[in-house]
Design a protein around this motif. Structure first.
Motif, short mmCIF file in Angstrom:
data_model
loop_
_atom_site.label_atom_id
_atom_site.label_comp_id
_atom_site.label_asym_id
_atom_site.label_seq_id
_atom_site.Cartn_x
_atom_site.Cartn_y
_atom_site.Cartn_z
N GLY A 11 145.28 -71.04 31.23
CA GLY A 11 145.81 -70.61 32.08
C GLY A 11 144.76 -70.43 33.48
N ILE A 12 145.05 -71.28 34.56
CA ILE A 12 143.97 -71.20 35.75
C ILE A 12 144.87 -70.46 36.94
CG2 ILE A 12 142.65 -72.91 34.73
CD1 ILE A 12 144.30 -75.00 36.65
N SER A 13 144.02 -70.44 37.82
CA SER A 13 144.73 -69.44 38.89
C SER A 13 145.21 -70.48 40.21
CB SER A 13 143.51 -68.54 39.48
OG SER A 13 142.66 -69.56 39.79
N ALA A 14 144.91 -71.61 40.15
CA ALA A 14 145.21 -72.63 41.19
C ALA A 14 144.99 -74.05 40.73
CB ALA A 14 144.65 -72.32 42.43
N VAL A 15 145.54 -74.95 41.21
CA VAL A 15 145.27 -76.54 41.29
C VAL A 15 145.25 -77.03 42.52
CG1 VAL A 15 146.04 -77.07 38.83
CG2 VAL A 15 147.65 -77.02 40.56
N PRO A 16 144.32 -77.97 42.82
CA PRO A 16 143.40 -78.52 41.72
C PRO A 16 142.31 -77.63 41.53
CG PRO A 16 143.37 -79.75 43.97
CD PRO A 16 144.34 -78.80 43.99
N THR A 17 141.70 -77.83 40.32
CA THR A 17 140.54 -77.11 39.90
C THR A 17 139.60 -77.96 39.06
OG1 THR A 17 139.81 -74.96 39.06
CG2 THR A 17 141.69 -76.24 37.79
N THR A 18 138.34 -77.52 38.86
CA THR A 18 137.63 -77.99 37.78
C THR A 18 137.33 -76.86 36.83
OG1 THR A 18 135.48 -77.20 38.94
CG2 THR A 18 136.29 -79.54 39.52
#
Length: 107
Positions: A11-18
């Motif tokens: 789970g990530i907070s936003a895309v795009p991301t690294t």
């Protein structure tokens, strides 16, 4: 039978991301008395290669029968959108992956 990480979801907070992460591959049945070429790839949603690590597995003077374990660190992989991704392991430039693991990026 062993099941390791049957379902991987990041789970990530936003895309795009690294994202940086490690992958461990547990092997058995590899002839360790000769050299091998190994390849690790992170595959994107559209089948594109996001990151690739290649290397040489040198022959062991006293081969063991237990197998060989790899721990690979991937750094700053760019994930453009949420969805299903995959890590592939190839041995000796095989056309098809020797093993693979899917994972999902969710926002």
């Amino acid at each position: 039978m062993n099941i390791v990480n049957p379902s991987l979801v990041f789970g990530i907070s936003a895309v795009p991301t690294t994202m940086s992460f490690a992958a461990t591959i547990l092997t058995s049945g590899i002839d360790l008395s000769r050299e091998h070429v190994v390849s690790f790839k992170v595959i994107g949603i559209k089948g594109e290669t996001l990151s690739e690590i290649n290397g040489q597995l040198h022959a062991l003077a006293r081969p063991i029968s237990a197998g060989y374990n790899f721990s690979i660190n991937f750094r700053n992989i760019i994930f453009e959108k949420e969805g299903d991704y995959k890590i592939e392991f190839r041995l000796d430039n095989a056309t098809d992956p020797t093993a693979s693991q899917s994972f999902t990026i969710l926002v």
